[in-house]
Write a protein that holds these residues in place. Structure first.
Motif, mmCIF file in Angstrom:
data_model
loop_
_atom_site.group_PDB
_atom_site.id
_atom_site.type_symbol
_atom_site.label_atom_id
_atom_site.label_comp_id
_atom_site.label_asym_id
_atom_site.label_seq_id
_atom_site.Cartn_x
_atom_site.Cartn_y
_atom_site.Cartn_z
ATOM 1 N N SER A 1 -0.257 8.106 9.122
ATOM 2 C CA SER A 1 0.709 7.009 9.005
ATOM 3 C C SER A 1 1.941 7.436 8.218
ATOM 4 N N LEU A 2 1.721 8.251 7.202
ATOM 5 C CA LEU A 2 2.839 8.722 6.388
ATOM 6 C C LEU A 2 3.781 9.597 7.214
ATOM 7 N N VAL A 3 3.231 10.485 8.000
ATOM 8 C CA VAL A 3 4.071 11.343 8.841
ATOM 9 C C VAL A 3 4.797 10.517 9.884
ATOM 10 N N GLY A 4 4.111 9.544 10.469
ATOM 11 C CA GLY A 4 4.760 8.701 11.474
ATOM 12 C C GLY A 4 5.853 7.832 10.894
ATOM 13 N N ALA A 5 5.611 7.255 9.733
ATOM 14 C CA ALA A 5 6.614 6.383 9.119
ATOM 15 C C ALA A 5 7.774 7.182 8.547
ATOM 16 N N ALA A 6 7.543 8.434 8.187
ATOM 17 C CA ALA A 6 8.616 9.259 7.624
ATOM 18 C C ALA A 6 9.655 9.637 8.661
ATOM 19 N N ILE A 7 9.335 9.467 9.915
ATOM 20 C CA ILE A 7 10.337 9.720 10.957
ATOM 21 C C ILE A 7 11.442 8.672 10.863
ATOM 22 N N LYS A 8 11.054 7.423 10.646
ATOM 23 C CA LYS A 8 12.039 6.352 10.532
ATOM 24 C C LYS A 8 12.732 6.368 9.171
ATOM 25 N N ALA A 9 11.987 6.635 8.120
ATOM 26 C CA ALA A 9 12.536 6.602 6.763
ATOM 27 C C ALA A 9 12.080 7.859 6.011
ATOM 28 N N PRO A 10 12.837 8.939 6.074
ATOM 29 C CA PRO A 10 12.413 10.196 5.427
ATOM 30 C C PRO A 10 12.265 10.089 3.906
ATOM 31 N N ARG A 11 12.833 9.089 3.279
ATOM 32 C CA ARG A 11 12.768 8.948 1.826
ATOM 33 C C ARG A 11 11.351 8.669 1.328
ATOM 34 N N ILE A 12 10.440 8.237 2.195
ATOM 35 C CA ILE A 12 9.097 7.865 1.748
ATOM 36 C C ILE A 12 8.149 9.051 1.662
ATOM 37 N N GLN A 13 8.568 10.222 2.105
ATOM 38 C CA GLN A 13 7.654 11.364 2.149
ATOM 39 C C GLN A 13 7.064 11.696 0.787
ATOM 40 N N SER A 14 7.908 11.899 -0.192
ATOM 41 C CA SER A 14 7.396 12.311 -1.495
ATOM 42 C C SER A 14 6.817 11.131 -2.280
ATOM 43 N N LYS A 15 7.388 9.968 -2.103
ATOM 44 C CA LYS A 15 6.926 8.800 -2.869
ATOM 45 C C LYS A 15 5.524 8.372 -2.451
ATOM 46 N N ASN A 16 5.196 8.484 -1.200
ATOM 47 C CA ASN A 16 3.896 8.019 -0.718
ATOM 48 C C ASN A 16 2.815 9.092 -0.761
ATOM 49 N N LEU A 17 3.114 10.252 -1.314
ATOM 50 C CA LEU A 17 2.067 11.257 -1.491
ATOM 51 C C LEU A 17 1.034 10.815 -2.528
ATOM 52 N N ASN B 1 10.339 -1.965 4.078
ATOM 53 C CA ASN B 1 10.911 -2.669 2.941
ATOM 54 C C ASN B 1 10.511 -1.935 1.655
ATOM 55 N N PRO B 2 11.421 -1.219 1.017
ATOM 56 C CA PRO B 2 11.064 -0.438 -0.180
ATOM 57 C C PRO B 2 10.556 -1.281 -1.346
ATOM 58 N N ALA B 3 10.828 -2.559 -1.373
ATOM 59 C CA ALA B 3 10.379 -3.413 -2.475
ATOM 60 C C ALA B 3 8.870 -3.637 -2.451
ATOM 61 N N LEU B 4 8.227 -3.361 -1.337
ATOM 62 C CA LEU B 4 6.786 -3.601 -1.220
ATOM 63 C C LEU B 4 5.940 -2.448 -1.745
ATOM 64 N N PHE B 5 6.553 -1.310 -2.057
ATOM 65 C CA PHE B 5 5.779 -0.123 -2.422
ATOM 66 C C PHE B 5 4.900 -0.356 -3.647
ATOM 67 N N VAL B 6 5.463 -0.850 -4.726
ATOM 68 C CA VAL B 6 4.703 -1.030 -5.968
ATOM 69 C C VAL B 6 3.627 -2.088 -5.791
ATOM 70 N N LYS B 7 3.918 -3.127 -5.034
ATOM 71 C CA LYS B 7 2.940 -4.204 -4.842
ATOM 72 C C LYS B 7 1.708 -3.702 -4.091
ATOM 73 N N ILE B 8 1.928 -2.912 -3.071
ATOM 74 C CA ILE B 8 0.787 -2.409 -2.303
ATOM 75 C C ILE B 8 0.093 -1.275 -3.056
ATOM 76 N N LEU B 9 0.842 -0.540 -3.857
ATOM 77 C CA LEU B 9 0.243 0.527 -4.659
ATOM 78 C C LEU B 9 -0.760 -0.037 -5.661
ATOM 79 N N ILE B 10 -0.504 -1.212 -6.180
ATOM 80 C CA ILE B 10 -1.454 -1.858 -7.093
ATOM 81 C C ILE B 10 -2.752 -2.195 -6.363
ATOM 82 N N VAL B 11 -2.641 -2.653 -5.142
ATOM 83 C CA VAL B 11 -3.837 -2.927 -4.342
ATOM 84 C C VAL B 11 -4.594 -1.628 -4.084
ATOM 85 N N GLU B 12 -3.867 -0.551 -3.866
ATOM 86 C CA GLU B 12 -4.500 0.741 -3.633
ATOM 87 C C GLU B 12 -5.227 1.239 -4.886
#
Length: 183
Positions: free
Chosen positions: A60-76, A148-159
């Motif tokens: 999913s990370l590789v697929g989503a990084a095609i649309k938004a390359p900025r998420i590659q390092s943050k979602n590792l 939506n970059p604002a959702l990253f921290v919220k979902i990270l807490i669930v993770e």
């Protein structure tokens, strides 16, 4: 037991006359074998859960990084959480192996052997489901962060809460292994 009973018990294991045969077979296996199999299950199933979670998150990370390359390092961080699941299994395998190694010259204890087998099953399956949970949540984190970059921290807490499942399994495993002693 007769040869015909063995043949019938092999295919019709649910028959009541086969129960003593299976109990004798169960008793003939060394408790050290059960403890070693439990140790292998703790590490093997934990690594399977980590690999499965990394597969789900990584694809999913590789697929989503095609649309938004900025998420590659943050979602590792999601991949690192999955890798922690394998480390939990390694830690428990080391703890369990010390219980087996201390008892090289002692008569085998069935309680300790079966207890370490149950510990391995408990830790392994807790980490398998933890890896799946973290993988699915990490996948959702990557896909939602791409939208939506604002959702990253919220979902990270669930993770993080999903990753706690593996820690609970390790804690239960430490409690179970602490009660097992071959000496």
């Amino acid at each position: 037991m007769s040869e015909s009973l063995f043949a019938s018990c092999w295919f019709f294991w649910f028959m009541p006359q086969c129960y003593p045969y299976y109990w004798a077979l169960f008793e003939s296996i060394s408790p050290y074998a059960f403890a070693t199999i439990g140790t292998a299950l703790a590490i093997g199933v934990s690594v399977l859960g980590a690999a499965w979670g990394i597969f789900i998150t990584g694809s999913s990370l590789v697929g989503a990084a095609i649309k938004a390359p900025r998420i590659q390092s943050k979602n590792l961080i999601s991949v690192i959480f999955c890798e922690a699941v394998a480390i939990y299994g390694v830690i428990m395998a080391i703890i369990m192996q010390t219980k087996i190694a201390d008892a090289a010259d002692v008569a085998p204890s069935a309680y300790a052997g079966y207890g370490l087998f149950a510990t391995g099953l408990t830790v392994g399956f807790a980490n398998l489901f933890c890896g799946l949970c973290v993988g699915v949540t990490g996948s959702a984190c990557a896909l939602s962060d791409a939208q939506n970059p604002a959702l990253f921290v919220k979902i990270l807490i669930v993770e993080i809460f999903g990753s706690a499942l593996g820690l609970f399994g390790v804690i239960i495993g430490i409690i179970m292994a602490g009660k097992c002693s071959f000496v």
